[in-house]
Design a protein around this motif. Structure first.
Motif, PDB file in Angstrom:
ATOM      1  N   VAL A 194       0.836  -1.197   0.000  1.00  0.00           N
ATOM      2  CA  VAL A 194       0.000   0.000   0.000  1.00  0.00           C
ATOM      3  C   VAL A 194       0.872   1.249   0.000  1.00  0.00           C
ATOM      4  CG1 VAL A 194      -1.663   1.285   1.364  1.00  0.00           C
ATOM      5  CG2 VAL A 194      -1.917  -1.153   1.085  1.00  0.00           C
ATOM      6  N   ARG A 195       0.481   2.256  -0.818  1.00  0.00           N
ATOM      7  CA  ARG A 195       1.306   3.448  -0.940  1.00  0.00           C
ATOM      8  C   ARG A 195       0.870   4.549   0.007  1.00  0.00           C
ATOM      9  NH1 ARG A 195       4.343   3.448  -5.429  1.00  0.00           N
ATOM     10  NH2 ARG A 195       5.542   4.910  -4.207  1.00  0.00           N
ATOM     11  N   ASN A 196      -0.432   4.622   0.307  1.00  0.00           N
ATOM     12  CA  ASN A 196      -0.928   5.702   1.164  1.00  0.00           C
ATOM     13  C   ASN A 196      -0.488   5.459   2.607  1.00  0.00           C
ATOM     14  OD1 ASN A 196      -2.635   7.198   2.915  1.00  0.00           O
ATOM     15  ND2 ASN A 196      -3.923   7.623   1.150  1.00  0.00           N
ATOM     16  N   LEU A 197       0.216   6.420   3.179  1.00  0.00           N
ATOM     17  CA  LEU A 197       0.791   6.201   4.505  1.00  0.00           C
ATOM     18  C   LEU A 197      -0.278   6.064   5.572  1.00  0.00           C
ATOM     19  CD1 LEU A 197       3.867   8.558   4.497  1.00  0.00           C
ATOM     20  CD2 LEU A 197       3.821   6.099   4.363  1.00  0.00           C
ATOM     21  N   ILE A 254      -2.871   2.530   9.682  1.00  0.00           N
ATOM     22  CA  ILE A 254      -4.035   1.786  10.184  1.00  0.00           C
ATOM     23  C   ILE A 254      -3.774   0.292  10.092  1.00  0.00           C
ATOM     24  CG2 ILE A 254      -6.481   1.349   9.838  1.00  0.00           C
ATOM     25  CD1 ILE A 254      -5.818   4.059  10.990  1.00  0.00           C
ATOM     26  N   LEU A 255      -3.136  -0.147   8.980  1.00  0.00           N
ATOM     27  CA  LEU A 255      -2.806  -1.563   8.844  1.00  0.00           C
ATOM     28  C   LEU A 255      -1.861  -2.013   9.944  1.00  0.00           C
ATOM     29  CD1 LEU A 255      -2.374  -2.081   5.022  1.00  0.00           C
ATOM     30  CD2 LEU A 255      -3.939  -3.270   6.518  1.00  0.00           C
ATOM     31  N   SER A 256      -0.922  -1.154  10.324  1.00  0.00           N
ATOM     32  CA  SER A 256      -0.004  -1.565  11.384  1.00  0.00           C
ATOM     33  C   SER A 256      -0.750  -1.690  12.711  1.00  0.00           C
ATOM     34  CB  SER A 256       1.178  -0.597  11.484  1.00  0.00           C
ATOM     35  OG  SER A 256       0.947   0.387  12.446  1.00  0.00           O
ATOM     36  N   GLY A 257      -1.792  -0.848  12.911  1.00  0.00           N
ATOM     37  CA  GLY A 257      -2.624  -1.021  14.097  1.00  0.00           C
ATOM     38  C   GLY A 257      -3.370  -2.346  14.066  1.00  0.00           C
ATOM     39  N   LEU A 274       0.790   7.838  17.877  1.00  0.00           N
ATOM     40  CA  LEU A 274       2.043   8.550  17.567  1.00  0.00           C
ATOM     41  C   LEU A 274       2.237   8.666  16.058  1.00  0.00           C
ATOM     42  CD1 LEU A 274       4.559   7.017  20.149  1.00  0.00           C
ATOM     43  CD2 LEU A 274       3.693   9.343  20.091  1.00  0.00           C
ATOM     44  N   LEU A 275       2.011   7.535  15.352  1.00  0.00           N
ATOM     45  CA  LEU A 275       2.208   7.558  13.901  1.00  0.00           C
ATOM     46  C   LEU A 275       1.237   8.525  13.237  1.00  0.00           C
ATOM     47  CD1 LEU A 275       2.753   3.756  13.320  1.00  0.00           C
ATOM     48  CD2 LEU A 275       4.300   5.527  12.553  1.00  0.00           C
ATOM     49  N   LEU A 276      -0.031   8.524  13.702  1.00  0.00           N
ATOM     50  CA  LEU A 276      -1.010   9.427  13.097  1.00  0.00           C
ATOM     51  C   LEU A 276      -0.638  10.885  13.358  1.00  0.00           C
ATOM     52  CD1 LEU A 276      -4.413   7.650  13.791  1.00  0.00           C
ATOM     53  CD2 LEU A 276      -3.276   7.992  11.616  1.00  0.00           C
ATOM     54  N   LEU A 291       1.692  15.944  10.594  1.00  0.00           N
ATOM     55  CA  LEU A 291       2.722  16.955  10.378  1.00  0.00           C
ATOM     56  C   LEU A 291       3.474  16.782   9.062  1.00  0.00           C
ATOM     57  CD1 LEU A 291       4.208  17.147  13.960  1.00  0.00           C
ATOM     58  CD2 LEU A 291       2.911  18.904  12.785  1.00  0.00           C
ATOM     59  N   VAL A 292       3.604  15.549   8.566  1.00  0.00           N
ATOM     60  CA  VAL A 292       4.483  15.351   7.411  1.00  0.00           C
ATOM     61  C   VAL A 292       3.751  14.994   6.123  1.00  0.00           C
ATOM     62  CG1 VAL A 292       6.389  14.638   8.869  1.00  0.00           C
ATOM     63  CG2 VAL A 292       4.925  12.913   7.863  1.00  0.00           C
TER      64      VAL A 292
END
Lengths: 121, 168
Positions: B14-17, B22-25, B58-60, B65-66
């Motif tokens: 998946v390209r969309n960060l 969400i997948l990592s969650g 944290l990732l969200l 910001l980025v």
């Protein structure tokens, strides 16, 4: 699950390799960190799998329940999870700072910008 | 378990960060379920709270910001694939030497662990062996763990506070 023998270990290794691949191949820094997370979690799975006993129960004492699964890997992994989130938070803070300084979080573009700076000097 | 593999594979493609985060969650939550099946309830709690909860937040926050898109080219270089395949092959080669999964005679279960399990109710007086080992037998180690978190917190604060100062 026991019929499949060491199936758990194979899954853990496959997950570790997927995480490793993301970590070294993808240029995006956030994705690298997620890959690192996948890798770490797969190692947790490996340890917890080693602690499991067939027909075992969670290692909490109450009347006449035995055998327990091995509690020592659980303790180690509890510590490791916390360390993992600590590294993740520092990594993310670094990503935010890199974004501030370079305006991008792609490794290729950062390297290109570095080269330009080197040429200018 | 197979869902775990699917989720991890999706993280690669998946390209969309935002989707990746969400997948990592999802991945962490599935892993917590697996830990419960494997009798590690304390670890499952921690993984669900820390892995699926705090890490995702944290990732969200960082994504806010980025920005969300992964613009990098898929390089398809052979080097990384070769390294990964080689390392994976060596590890899988070692798997048959492991003790059988769930076997009570595995070396890990016969040497130190029984002593902890037997003595904990008398020596410490609480039923949960994992808590007893973590907070009593190895409390200095847990203190060290708190130090690690403290250091990480200081690091994050320094990195982000430096940014604010520069802006002024």
């Amino acid at each position: 699950m026991s019929a499949l023998g060491n199936f758990n270990y194979v899954i853990a290794i496959t997950l570790a390799m997927i995480g490793f691949y993301v970590l070294i191949e993808r240029g995006n820094l956030i994705k690298k960190l997620v890959g690192l997370n996948v890798f770490q979690t797969s190692v947790f799975l490996l340890y917890i799998s080693m602690g499991k006993i067939e027909g075992g129960t969670p290692p909490i004492h109450y009347d006449g329940v035995a055998p327990f699964s091995n509690p020592l890997p659980h303790v180690l992994i509890l510590t490791a999870i916390v360390v993992a989130v600590a590294t993740l938070s520092v990594g993310l803070a670094l990503v935010i700072r890199i974004r501030e300084a370079y305006g991008t979080i792609e490794e290729d573009e950062i390297r290109a910008l570095d080269d330009q700076l080197g040429d200018a000097e | 378990m197979l869902f775990l593999l699917l989720t991890a594979a999706a993280i690669v493609w998946v390209r969309n960060l935002f989707a990746v985060v969400i997948l990592s969650g999802v991945y962490s939550l599935l892993m917590a379920g697996t830990f419960t099946i494997l009798d590690a309830v304390d670890v499952a709690f921690t993984e669900a709270a820390v892995g699926a909860g705090i890490s995702t937040v944290l990732l969200l926050a960082t994504l806010a910001l980025v920005g969300q898109e992964d613009h990098g080219q898929h390089r398809r270089a052979l080097g990384p694939i070769a390294i990964v395949a080689l390392a994976g092959a060596m590890l899988i080669y070692a798997v048959p030497d492991m003790p059988r999964f769930g076997s009570p005679e595995a070396p890990i279960h016969v040497h130190v662990a029984p002593r902890y399990i037997e003595e904990t109710p008398n020596a410490i007086g609480i039923p949960n062996v994992v808590t007893a080992v973590l907070a009593d037998y190895r409390s200095f180690d847990t203190l060290g763990e708190v130090t690690v978190i403290f250091t990480a917190g200081i690091g994050v604060l320094l990195l982000l506070a430096g940014k604010r100062r520069k802006r002024k």
